[in-house]
Write a protein that holds these residues in place. Structure first.
Motif, short mmCIF file in Angstrom:
data_model
loop_
_atom_site.label_atom_id
_atom_site.label_comp_id
_atom_site.label_asym_id
_atom_site.label_seq_id
_atom_site.Cartn_x
_atom_site.Cartn_y
_atom_site.Cartn_z
N LEU A 54 -4.33 2.58 4.03
CA LEU A 54 -5.08 3.69 3.44
C LEU A 54 -4.57 4.00 2.04
O LEU A 54 -5.36 4.17 1.10
N VAL A 55 -3.27 4.07 1.88
CA VAL A 55 -2.68 4.38 0.58
C VAL A 55 -2.97 3.25 -0.41
O VAL A 55 -3.28 3.50 -1.59
N VAL A 56 -2.86 2.01 0.02
CA VAL A 56 -3.16 0.87 -0.85
C VAL A 56 -4.60 0.91 -1.32
O VAL A 56 -4.91 0.64 -2.50
N SER A 57 -5.52 1.27 -0.44
CA SER A 57 -6.94 1.34 -0.82
C SER A 57 -7.20 2.45 -1.83
O SER A 57 -8.09 2.35 -2.66
N LEU A 58 -6.41 3.52 -1.77
CA LEU A 58 -6.60 4.63 -2.69
C LEU A 58 -5.95 4.38 -4.04
O LEU A 58 -6.53 4.71 -5.09
N LEU A 59 -4.74 3.79 -4.05
CA LEU A 59 -3.97 3.66 -5.28
C LEU A 59 -3.95 2.25 -5.85
O LEU A 59 -3.65 2.07 -7.04
N GLY A 60 -4.23 1.26 -5.00
CA GLY A 60 -4.10 -0.13 -5.44
C GLY A 60 -2.73 -0.67 -5.09
O GLY A 60 -1.73 0.06 -5.12
N ALA A 61 -2.67 -1.95 -4.77
CA ALA A 61 -1.43 -2.55 -4.28
C ALA A 61 -0.31 -2.55 -5.31
O ALA A 61 0.86 -2.58 -4.96
N GLU A 62 -0.65 -2.51 -6.61
CA GLU A 62 0.36 -2.59 -7.66
C GLU A 62 0.92 -1.23 -8.06
O GLU A 62 1.84 -1.16 -8.88
N SER A 63 0.43 -0.15 -7.51
CA SER A 63 0.88 1.17 -7.91
C SER A 63 2.32 1.42 -7.46
O SER A 63 2.69 1.10 -6.33
N SER A 68 6.18 5.43 -1.74
CA SER A 68 6.54 6.84 -1.59
C SER A 68 5.48 7.60 -0.81
O SER A 68 5.79 8.36 0.11
N LEU A 69 4.23 7.41 -1.17
CA LEU A 69 3.17 8.14 -0.49
C LEU A 69 3.02 7.69 0.96
O LEU A 69 2.77 8.51 1.85
N THR A 70 3.20 6.39 1.20
CA THR A 70 3.11 5.89 2.58
C THR A 70 4.19 6.50 3.46
O THR A 70 3.92 6.95 4.58
N PHE A 137 15.87 0.73 -16.12
CA PHE A 137 16.34 2.09 -16.36
C PHE A 137 15.48 2.79 -17.40
O PHE A 137 15.26 4.01 -17.32
N ALA A 138 15.00 2.04 -18.39
CA ALA A 138 14.24 2.62 -19.49
C ALA A 138 12.73 2.61 -19.26
O ALA A 138 11.98 3.13 -20.10
N ALA A 139 12.27 2.06 -18.16
CA ALA A 139 10.83 2.00 -17.89
C ALA A 139 10.25 3.41 -17.79
O ALA A 139 10.87 4.29 -17.18
N PRO A 140 9.07 3.65 -18.38
CA PRO A 140 8.49 5.02 -18.39
C PRO A 140 8.30 5.60 -16.99
O PRO A 140 8.47 6.80 -16.79
N ALA A 141 7.95 4.75 -16.03
CA ALA A 141 7.66 5.26 -14.68
C ALA A 141 8.90 5.37 -13.81
O ALA A 141 8.81 5.87 -12.68
N PHE A 142 10.06 4.92 -14.33
CA PHE A 142 11.24 4.84 -13.46
C PHE A 142 11.66 6.20 -12.94
O PHE A 142 11.82 6.41 -11.74
N TRP A 143 11.86 7.16 -13.85
CA TRP A 143 12.42 8.45 -13.42
C TRP A 143 11.44 9.28 -12.60
O TRP A 143 11.83 9.88 -11.59
N PRO A 144 10.15 9.37 -12.99
CA PRO A 144 9.22 10.10 -12.11
C PRO A 144 9.16 9.53 -10.70
O PRO A 144 9.19 10.27 -9.72
N VAL A 145 9.08 8.19 -10.61
CA VAL A 145 9.03 7.56 -9.29
C VAL A 145 10.34 7.75 -8.55
O VAL A 145 10.36 7.99 -7.33
#
Length: 303
Positions: A54-63, A68-70, A137-145
Motif C-alpha cells: 500500500l505504501v509503495v503504491s502511494l509513494l513509489g518504490a524509490e521514495s 518509515s511509513l510502512t 551525510f550531506a544528502a538533502p533528504a538525509f536528516w529529515p528521513v
C-alpha cells in the motif's frame, strides 16, 4: 507488603484505574492472556504485510519514506493498544515504572554503545573498515528521513517491547523464573522476526541474542524504560550510523554474525554485573505481589 524485585509487580490486570479496582482486578493470565498476545502478534504481522504494498503504491518504490511509513502503519494499532492499556493501569500495569526519563536515556546510551560494538566487531574480525560517508551525510533528504525514522523506530521498538517484555513476560511470570522468562520471550521475539520475511538462520540467531539482552535488562532493571530507550535507537543506529561510519563486508551474512558476537559480549557483561550486584537473581521468580494484609503495630511494612 513485600514486592518482587522485578517489574512484573504489581500484576498485569484488566483494570487498575483506582486502588479499589486494582485490589479486586483479575490478572490476565491463562487463556485470556494467551489469546490477547497471539491476536496482537497476528494483527501486527498482518498489518505489516498489507502496509508494504500500500505504501509503495502511494509513494513509489524509490521514495526514502517507504520504510518509515510502512513501519509506522504496521505498529500503530499495537501502540494505540499499548497507550490505552498503560493509561488504564496507571503506568505500572505495563511495566512503565517510575524514574522513567533516566532509565530511558541510559537505554539510549547502551543502544548506541551496542551498535558501536557491532561495528568494531565487523572491523576487527570480519574485514569491515571505519570510514566517513560524507556524501550520505550531506544528502538533502538525509536528516529529515533520519529524524522521522528515529521516531518511527521508537514506535516499532516500543510496540515489540510491549508484546514480548511486558505482555508475554507477564503471562509467564507466575510460574517461571527470571531466566526462563528471558529465554522464552527471546525465542518468541526471534521467531516473529524469522517468520516476517527474514528467514535466514543467522537472522534467527542474532535476534535471539538481542532478545536475550533486552529481556535481561527489562527483568532486572525493574522497568521497561531501559529497553524502550535501547530498542528504538538500536534499530535506528544500525541503519544510519553504519551507513555513515562503516564500510561493511561484501557478504550480507556477516552483519548478523557480528551482531550475535557483540550481543553475546554485552550479555556476558550484564550477567557478570548481575552476579555481583544481585546474587541469586537467576533463581528468583518474578512473582506477583501477595494480597495486602494489615501490618501489626510492631511490624514495619516493606515497600
Amino acid at each position: 507488603m513485600t514486592r518482587s524485585t522485578f517489574f512484573f509487580d504489581p500484576p498485569f490486570t484488566t483494570s487498575g484505574v483506582t486502588a479499589s479496582l486494582a485490589k479486586t482486578a483479575k490478572p490476565v493470565y491463562g487463556v485470556l492472556g494467551f489469546v490477547i498476545f497471539i491476536t496482537l502478534t497476528l494483527v501486527t504481522i498482518g498489518v505489516g504485510l498489507v502496509a508494504q504494498p500500500l505504501v509503495v503504491s502511494l509513494l513509489g518504490a524509490e521514495s526514502p519514506w517507504v520504510t518509515s511509513l510502512t513501519v509506522f502503519v504496521t505498529f500503530l494499532p499495537l501502540w494505540v493498544f499499548f497507550l490505552i492499556f498503560t493509561i488504564r493501569n496507571r503506568r505500572h500495569g505495563s511495566g512503565l515504572t517510575s524514574r522513567g526519563v533516566g532509565r530511558f536515556l541510559l537505554g539510549v546510551v547502551v543502544g548506541i554503545a551496542l551498535v558501536w560494538m557491532i561495528m568494531l566487531t565487523l572491523v576487527l574480525f570480519f574485514g569491515g573498515r571505519f570510514t566517513f560517508n560524507a556524501q550520505a551525510f550531506a544528502a538533502p533528504a538525509f536528516w529529515p528521513v533520519a529524524v522521522v525514522s528515529l521516531l518511527v523506530f521508537y514506535v516499532q521498538g516500543s510496540g515489540e517491547e510491549f508484546m514480548f517484555r511486558s505482555m508475554m513476560a507477564r503471562f509467564l511470570a507466575r510460574r517461571f523464573s527470571a531466566v526462563t522468562i528471558v529465554i522464552v520471550t527471546a525465542a518468541a521475539f526471534s521467531a516473529v522476526h524469522f517468520s516476517n520475511g527474514m528467514k535466514q538462520p543467522l537472522v534467527f540467531l542474532y535476534t535471539f541474542v538481542i532478545g536475550l539482552l533486552l529481556g535481561l535488562l527489562a527483568v532486572t532493571s525493574n522497568s521497561l524504560w531501559l529497553v524502550l530507550g535501547l530498542h528504538g535507537v538500536y534499530n535506528w543506529a544500525t541503519g544510519y550510523l553504519t551507513s555513515i561510519f562503516l564500510q561493511a563486508p561484501a557478504d550480507p551474512a556477516i552483519a548478523p554474525l557480528a551482531t550475535s558476537v557483540a550481543g553475546g559480549v554485552a550479555i556476558v557483561v550484564v550477567v557478570i554485573v548481575l552476579q555481583v550486584t544481585k546474587p541469586g537473581w537467576h533463581r528468583e521468580k518474578a512473582a506477583v505481589a501477595p494480597e495486602r494484609t494489615p501490618a501489626r503495630a510492631d511490624e514495619p511494612v516493606v515497600a
